[in-house]
Design a protein around this motif. Structure first.
Motif, PDB file in Angstrom:
ATOM      1  N   THR A  74     -38.500   7.509   1.549  1.00 24.67           N
ATOM      2  CA  THR A  74     -39.589   7.449   2.527  1.00 24.67           C
ATOM      3  C   THR A  74     -40.625   6.402   2.153  1.00 24.67           C
ATOM      4  N   SER A 401     -40.238  16.687  16.665  1.00 24.75           N
ATOM      5  CA  SER A 401     -38.841  16.249  16.625  1.00 24.75           C
ATOM      6  C   SER A 401     -38.083  17.120  17.618  1.00 24.75           C
ATOM      7  N   ASP A 404     -34.213  18.571  16.369  1.00 26.26           N
ATOM      8  CA  ASP A 404     -34.101  18.343  14.936  1.00 26.26           C
ATOM      9  C   ASP A 404     -35.413  18.775  14.293  1.00 26.26           C
ATOM     10  N   PHE A 407     -37.740  14.855  10.826  1.00 25.24           N
ATOM     11  CA  PHE A 407     -37.456  13.427  10.755  1.00 25.24           C
ATOM     12  C   PHE A 407     -38.475  12.548  11.465  1.00 25.24           C
TER      13      PHE A 407
END
Length: 470
Positions: A74, A401, A404, A407
């Motif tokens: 990240t 998200s 999901d 992310f």
């Protein structure tokens, strides 16, 4: 380097002044900012294994692959994004003045603020220190970092890494406990970024108020997942499992509870059980991929949630293995239909416990979310665009998200931030660059302009007044 040496409180203000004096003497230009970011990236990339070892030692056990993803990838991704766009972000942006003010011209110029303070938490000790730090460097600031006292080896790693990359008059690190943190938050920074709990965020905001320090507060709260009736339960379970049990749930945007159609609740329980067994097996003591709770205090807090739930008669389901306090091992555990009076529903969980609540209609589920503080993250699961748009239209969250979890945090072009109790302001990429810059408005007046006529006696310019107020 001693991982446990505290910075004397008396050193904080002189260090800030040193950083500010150096910044005032030589404000970082494009070449320096880019060079700093490249050197930081190279140093971190070279020392990723050392970083993962330090974090694992702080947690007792933490998956080194999870550290490489969450605290390595990240940060590298964000630095790459900063490097790619830095030159264009630094350019002044021309804006129109409107016909009444011609022939003047105007621009907005991003200029650095000075010294940015960063207070980082323990759950992702490198990620949540270096992403705001790198963003502040990209914006042309100097940085004073206060990492968490709960991860001292990671803090020592950060201090050593940053000393390798930056001279002490450009980046400094303060280490220590709550007394150092409180004094740090009270320093007169030009901007302060805090990531942590809502309760501590209130204290940071109060400490910064006398100096009117601008703040970015990245807090937490209870981030809901809402599974619509059309979405496959097995796929929802797989993605919920990733978001919930990555880092053993010690993630500010982990799904905090799940709302599921009543008739599908039991299927979700079974699908989550299958996911846990497939990922970690039945005995967690033999897997390197399941992270432990960071310290005894956090373990006791989570165990207290379970004790409270059991006293209330709430059905709790351990999905695999069993708890081991000596290792701070707490397995994935579901809590079915807890009421709002249960402790697990009153605070952010920050661990591997997952409440599941049934709903009869989508409107009922949305109403439940809206009856509580606005969450840092929201996770709608549906293949129906109309359903997703209804959820998005009728709720407010820090980030989303769809189909999901987690992310959206990692996408370089998306700002990250909360709303209300879950935070204030946003950073990452352009949003962070803008937040840590002053968007300086500048008007360039022409040599000859009609505004020179706008002065008493106004009767001489009546024709111009009539024109501009029409």
């Amino acid at each position: 380097m001693d991982a446990f040496a505290d910075t004397p409180v008396s050193d904080l203000a002189p260090t800030l002044q040193r950083l500010r004096d150096a910044w005032q003497a030589r404000k970082p230009d494009y070449a320096q900012r880019r060079n700093d970011l490249q050197r930081l990236r190279n140093a971190l990339k070279r020392r990723l294994d050392e970083m993962a070892d330090a974090i694992a030692a702080d947690f007792g056990h933490r998956s080194k692959d999870e550290s490489r993803i969450a605290d390595g990838m990240t940060v590298l991704n964000d630095i790459d994004h900063l490097l790619k766009h830095l030159r264009s972000w630094m350019k002044p942006r021309r804006v129109g003045v409107g016909w009444r003010f011609l022939p003047a011209r105007a621009q907005v110029r991003p200029v650095p603020l000075g010294v940015v303070g960063v207070i980082a938490p323990w759950n992702y000790p490198v990620n949540l220190a270096l992403i705001p730090l790198a963003t502040a460097i990209a914006a042309g600031n100097h940085v004073y970092l206060k990492p968490s006292e709960h991860t001292p080896r990671s803090s020592a790693f950060l201090r050593d890494l940053l000393a390798e990359v930056f001279p002490p008059q450009r980046v400094a690190v303060a280490t220590g406990g709550a007394d150092v943190g409180a004094a740090f938050a009270a320093l007169p920074f030009d901007h302060l970024v805090f990531t942590g709990s809502t309760a501590v965020g209130r204290k940071v905001m109060a400490a910064a108020a006398p100096n009117l320090t601008p703040l970015t507060l990245e807090l937490g709260g209870k981030s809901p997942a809402i599974i619509a009736d059309d979405y496959p339960i097995e796929k929802a379970a797989a993605r919920l499992a990733t978001g919930k049990w990555f880092n053993c749930g010690q993630t500010c945007i982990a799904p905090d509870y799940v709302l599921v159609p009543a008739r599908k609740r039991n299927a979700l329980v079974q699908a989550l059980r299958a996911e846990v067994h497939a990922r970690f097996g039945s005995d967690f003591s033999n897997t390197n991929d399941y992270t432990r709770i960071v310290n005894d205090g956090q373990y006791a807090r989570l165990q207290g949630y379970l004790d409270d739930a059991q006293q209330r008669g709430i059905d709790t389901i351990t999905l695999a293995g069993s708890a081991d306090p000596s290792q701070r091992l707490l397995p994935p555990t579901l809590l079915l239909e807890p009421g709002d009076d249960a402790k697990v529903m009153q605070e952010e969980i920050f661990g591997p416990l997952l409440p599941i609540k049934r709903y009869a209609t989508l409107d009922e589920a949305i109403a439940y979310i809206n009856a509580h503080d606005r969450p840092l993250a929201l996770y709608p699961f549906s293949h129906s665009k109309a359903t997703v748009e209804k959820i998005l239209h009728e709720t407010v969250a820090g980030g989303v998200s769809v189909n999901d979890t987690l992310f959206h945090f990692a996408i370089g072009n998306l700002p990250f931030g909360g709303v209300g109790a879950s935070g204030m302001g946003a950073y990452h990429a352009r949003a962070g660059f803008d937040a840590m810059s002053k968007q300086l408005p500048i008007l360039w007046q022409a040599r000859r302009t009609g505004s020179d006529l706008l002065k008493p006696p106004y009767s001489k310019a009546k024709w111009l007044l009539d024109l501009i107020v029409r």
